[in-house]
Design an enzyme around this catalytic site. Structure first.
Site, PDB file in Angstrom:
ATOM      1  N   LYS A   1       0.838  -1.207   0.000  1.00  0.00           N
ATOM      2  CA  LYS A   1       0.000   0.000   0.000  1.00  0.00           C
ATOM      3  C   LYS A   1       0.870   1.252   0.000  1.00  0.00           C
ATOM      4  O   LYS A   1       0.593   2.203  -0.713  1.00  0.00           O
ATOM      5  CB  LYS A   1      -0.940   0.012   1.222  1.00  0.00           C
ATOM      6  CG  LYS A   1      -2.042  -1.031   1.147  1.00  0.00           C
ATOM      7  CD  LYS A   1      -3.420  -0.378   1.275  1.00  0.00           C
ATOM      8  CE  LYS A   1      -4.545  -1.310   0.856  1.00  0.00           C
ATOM      9  NZ  LYS A   1      -4.945  -2.249   1.898  1.00  0.00           N
TER      10      LYS A   1
ATOM     11  N   LYS B   1      -2.567 -10.320  -7.556  1.00  0.00           N
ATOM     12  CA  LYS B   1      -3.787 -10.997  -7.085  1.00  0.00           C
ATOM     13  C   LYS B   1      -5.029 -10.201  -7.500  1.00  0.00           C
ATOM     14  O   LYS B   1      -4.969  -8.970  -7.646  1.00  0.00           O
ATOM     15  CB  LYS B   1      -3.739 -11.226  -5.573  1.00  0.00           C
ATOM     16  CG  LYS B   1      -4.043 -10.007  -4.769  1.00  0.00           C
ATOM     17  CD  LYS B   1      -4.364 -10.301  -3.321  1.00  0.00           C
ATOM     18  CE  LYS B   1      -4.789  -8.957  -2.767  1.00  0.00           C
ATOM     19  NZ  LYS B   1      -5.159  -8.767  -1.468  1.00  0.00           N
TER      20      LYS B   1
ATOM     21  N   LYS C   1     -10.300  -6.163  -5.091  1.00  0.00           N
ATOM     22  CA  LYS C   1     -11.511  -5.355  -5.223  1.00  0.00           C
ATOM     23  C   LYS C   1     -11.208  -3.864  -5.334  1.00  0.00           C
ATOM     24  O   LYS C   1     -12.072  -3.090  -5.680  1.00  0.00           O
ATOM     25  CB  LYS C   1     -12.474  -5.630  -4.079  1.00  0.00           C
ATOM     26  CG  LYS C   1     -11.912  -5.632  -2.669  1.00  0.00           C
ATOM     27  CD  LYS C   1     -13.048  -5.926  -1.705  1.00  0.00           C
ATOM     28  CE  LYS C   1     -12.699  -6.755  -0.493  1.00  0.00           C
ATOM     29  NZ  LYS C   1     -11.791  -6.148   0.461  1.00  0.00           N
TER      30      LYS C   1
HETATM   31  P1  TYM Z   1     -10.094  -8.575   2.484  1.00  0.00           P
HETATM   32  O1  TYM Z   1     -11.353  -7.803   2.651  1.00  0.00           O
HETATM   33  O2  TYM Z   1      -9.005  -7.979   1.660  1.00  0.00           O
HETATM   34  O3  TYM Z   1     -10.410  -9.988   1.886  1.00  0.00           O
HETATM   35  C1  TYM Z   1     -11.435 -10.805   2.436  1.00  0.00           C
HETATM   36  C2  TYM Z   1     -11.071 -12.265   2.285  1.00  0.00           C
HETATM   37  O4  TYM Z   1     -10.911 -12.583   0.895  1.00  0.00           O
HETATM   38  C3  TYM Z   1      -9.634 -13.177   0.679  1.00  0.00           C
HETATM   39  N1  TYM Z   1      -9.144 -12.744  -0.651  1.00  0.00           N
HETATM   40  C4  TYM Z   1      -8.758 -13.584  -1.606  1.00  0.00           C
HETATM   41  N2  TYM Z   1      -8.716 -14.928  -1.668  1.00  0.00           N
HETATM   42  C5  TYM Z   1      -8.269 -15.492  -2.824  1.00  0.00           C
HETATM   43  N3  TYM Z   1      -7.872 -14.769  -3.903  1.00  0.00           N
HETATM   44  C6  TYM Z   1      -7.891 -13.419  -3.886  1.00  0.00           C
HETATM   45  N4  TYM Z   1      -7.521 -12.729  -4.944  1.00  0.00           N
HETATM   46  C7  TYM Z   1      -8.363 -12.770  -2.696  1.00  0.00           C
HETATM   47  N5  TYM Z   1      -8.523 -11.460  -2.352  1.00  0.00           N
HETATM   48  C8  TYM Z   1      -8.999 -11.484  -1.086  1.00  0.00           C
HETATM   49  C9  TYM Z   1      -8.749 -12.640   1.795  1.00  0.00           C
HETATM   50  O5  TYM Z   1      -7.633 -13.455   2.031  1.00  0.00           O
HETATM   51  C10 TYM Z   1      -9.724 -12.608   2.955  1.00  0.00           C
HETATM   52  O6  TYM Z   1      -9.818 -13.881   3.562  1.00  0.00           O
HETATM   53  N6  TYM Z   1      -7.757  -7.753   6.802  1.00  0.00           N
HETATM   54  C11 TYM Z   1      -8.799  -8.560   6.162  1.00  0.00           C
HETATM   55  C12 TYM Z   1     -10.157  -8.412   6.838  1.00  0.00           C
HETATM   56  C13 TYM Z   1     -10.118  -8.731   8.270  1.00  0.00           C
HETATM   57  C14 TYM Z   1     -10.076 -10.038   8.852  1.00  0.00           C
HETATM   58  C15 TYM Z   1     -10.044  -9.830  10.251  1.00  0.00           C
HETATM   59  C16 TYM Z   1     -10.068 -11.324   8.298  1.00  0.00           C
HETATM   60  C17 TYM Z   1     -10.122  -7.829   9.292  1.00  0.00           C
HETATM   61  N7  TYM Z   1     -10.084  -8.483  10.473  1.00  0.00           N
HETATM   62  C18 TYM Z   1      -9.996 -10.926  11.139  1.00  0.00           C
HETATM   63  C19 TYM Z   1     -10.011 -12.414   9.193  1.00  0.00           C
HETATM   64  C20 TYM Z   1      -9.990 -12.201  10.576  1.00  0.00           C
HETATM   65  C21 TYM Z   1      -8.952  -8.092   4.726  1.00  0.00           C
HETATM   66  O7  TYM Z   1      -8.667  -6.960   4.410  1.00  0.00           O
HETATM   67  O8  TYM Z   1      -9.517  -8.995   3.899  1.00  0.00           O
END
Ligand code: TYM
Length: 331
Positions: free
Chosen positions: A114, A196, A199
């Site tokens: 980032k 990757k 979104k």
């Molecule tokens: P976030 O919102 O970026 O993504 C949510 C979930 O989707 C998975 N993910 C993917 N999996 C496969 N391929 C991809 N291209 C891909 N992009 C995203 C992520 O690995 C995630 O599981 N910090 C976290 C949110 C969060 C969280 C937590 C998760 C905050 N607190 C506590 C688990 C436990 C995040 O930004 O995920």
């Protein structure tokens, strides 16, 4: 009873990567593990580590909550809540900032990525993001955290923080284990398979949104980058784009990559891509229909109210004990 917990941050649109890497795994686990509790939340506090438009943030927060259920979660067995509605998340997040070191936070690849994209206006909360994430998890004594591959490092740090706290103050938090799917943990961008699927991506041809209609899905798969080799086989080094499409296919259709490769032996990419587009549409159409009904419903609000209550009760008690343990307040 074991507890499984996960969250998604409401930035940008939900993608097929989020679905295959996280939501689908969660739904599968819920079907498989009948003796576990499931906590799931929308990480809106994590979203504001970068500037958000308030009305859009609120809309996306509800969208994600509705999408979770639309994707097949059992609403009666899921404690579904919004992170910011439970103040103890922030309270513990702050305490955990005193249990994590600058050097550890500086090593986080998501932070480094980032920073390299944004360069200026890096907020302090973007830096301390993993402390809040650790709090999200250990406040509820989660045993397992299903996430995609990109969250693995944050999970490792959460474990380090939990262990450090336990070593300093005596056993108090459960040290969580990540659950990372074998296939689909890292879905790549359709236009640039070195990156990757994300979104927050500006080029919408690179990702499939869970809200994309049939025509858009088919168009994006058709224009996904492949190669000039022209043979359907799984070779993530020389045929990265195709390997990613095969992974998507296997993951969305619950099939083996080898089976799919065998099916398309001797065929070119055109038929393969057409079939993959259809597979995705077949899965996403009913999800979108469910979402359309839920998003307007009182039911969604009721589910979130119930989720807030259950999660709040747990968080309140755990936090009271936590503060006592570390000597905060009068008793
Ligand atoms: P976030 O919102 O970026 O993504 C949510 C979930 O989707 C998975 N993910 C993917 N999996 C496969 N391929 C991809 N291209 C891909 N992009 C995203 C992520 O690995 C995630 O599981 N910090 C976290 C949110 C969060 C969280 C937590 C998760 C905050 N607190 C506590 C688990 C436990 C995040 O930004 O995920």
């Amino acid at each position: 009873m074991k507890r499984i917990l996960s969250g998604i941050k409401p930035t940008g649109t939900l993608t097929l990567g989020n679905y295959l890497g996280a939501i689908k795994q969660f739904v599968k686990l819920q079907k498989k593990m009948s003796d576990c509790e499931f906590y799931l939340f929308v990480a809106d506090l994590h979203a504001i580590t970068v500037r958000q438009v308030p009305s859009e943030l609120r809309k996306r927060t509800l969208d994600i909550a509705a999408m979770y259920i639309a994707c097949g979660l059992d609403k009666d067995r899921t404690v579904l809540y919004i992170q910011s509605e439970i103040p103890q998340n922030v309270e513990l997040g702050y305490i955990l900032q005193s249990n994590v070191y600058m050097g550890e936070l500086e090593r986080m690849t998501q932070f480094k990525d980032k920073v390299s994209k944004q360069e200026k206006s890096i907020t302090a909360s973007l830096f301390t993001y993993p402390a809040l994430m650790a709090a999200d998890i250990i406040l509820y004594d989660a045993d397992y955290v299903p996430v995609g591959d990109d969250q693995k490092q944050h999970l490792e740090l959460s474990r380090t923080i939990a262990n450090r706290f336990n070593n300093s103050y005596g056993d108090f938090f459960i040290v969580p284990d990540p659950i990372i799917p074998e296939v689909g943990a890292r879905i790549m961008d359709l236009q640039n398979p070195d990156r990757k699927m994300s979104k927050s991506d500006e080029n919408d041809k690179g990702y499939i949104s869970l809200f994309d209609d049939e025509a858009a899905i088919k168009r994006k798969i058709k224009s996904a980058v492949t190669d000039s080799i022209g043979i359907v086989k799984y070779d993530p080094i020389n045929q990265k784009g195709l390997a990613n499409l095969l992974t998507i296919y296997a993951s969305i259709a619950d099939r083996n990559i080898e089976d799919i490769v065998t099916q398309y032996a001797g065929q070119n990419y055109k038929q393969f891509k057409e079939d993959l587009g259809n597979e995705i549409v077949k899965v996403l159409s009913p999800i979108q229909e469910n979402y359309g009904q839920l998003i307007k419903s009182q039911e969604l609000q009721d589910i979130l109210d119930r989720g807030r209550e259950t999660a709040s009760n747990y968080a309140f008690k755990k936090m009271r004990k936590c503060k006592r343990k570390i000597g905060l307040g009068r008793k």
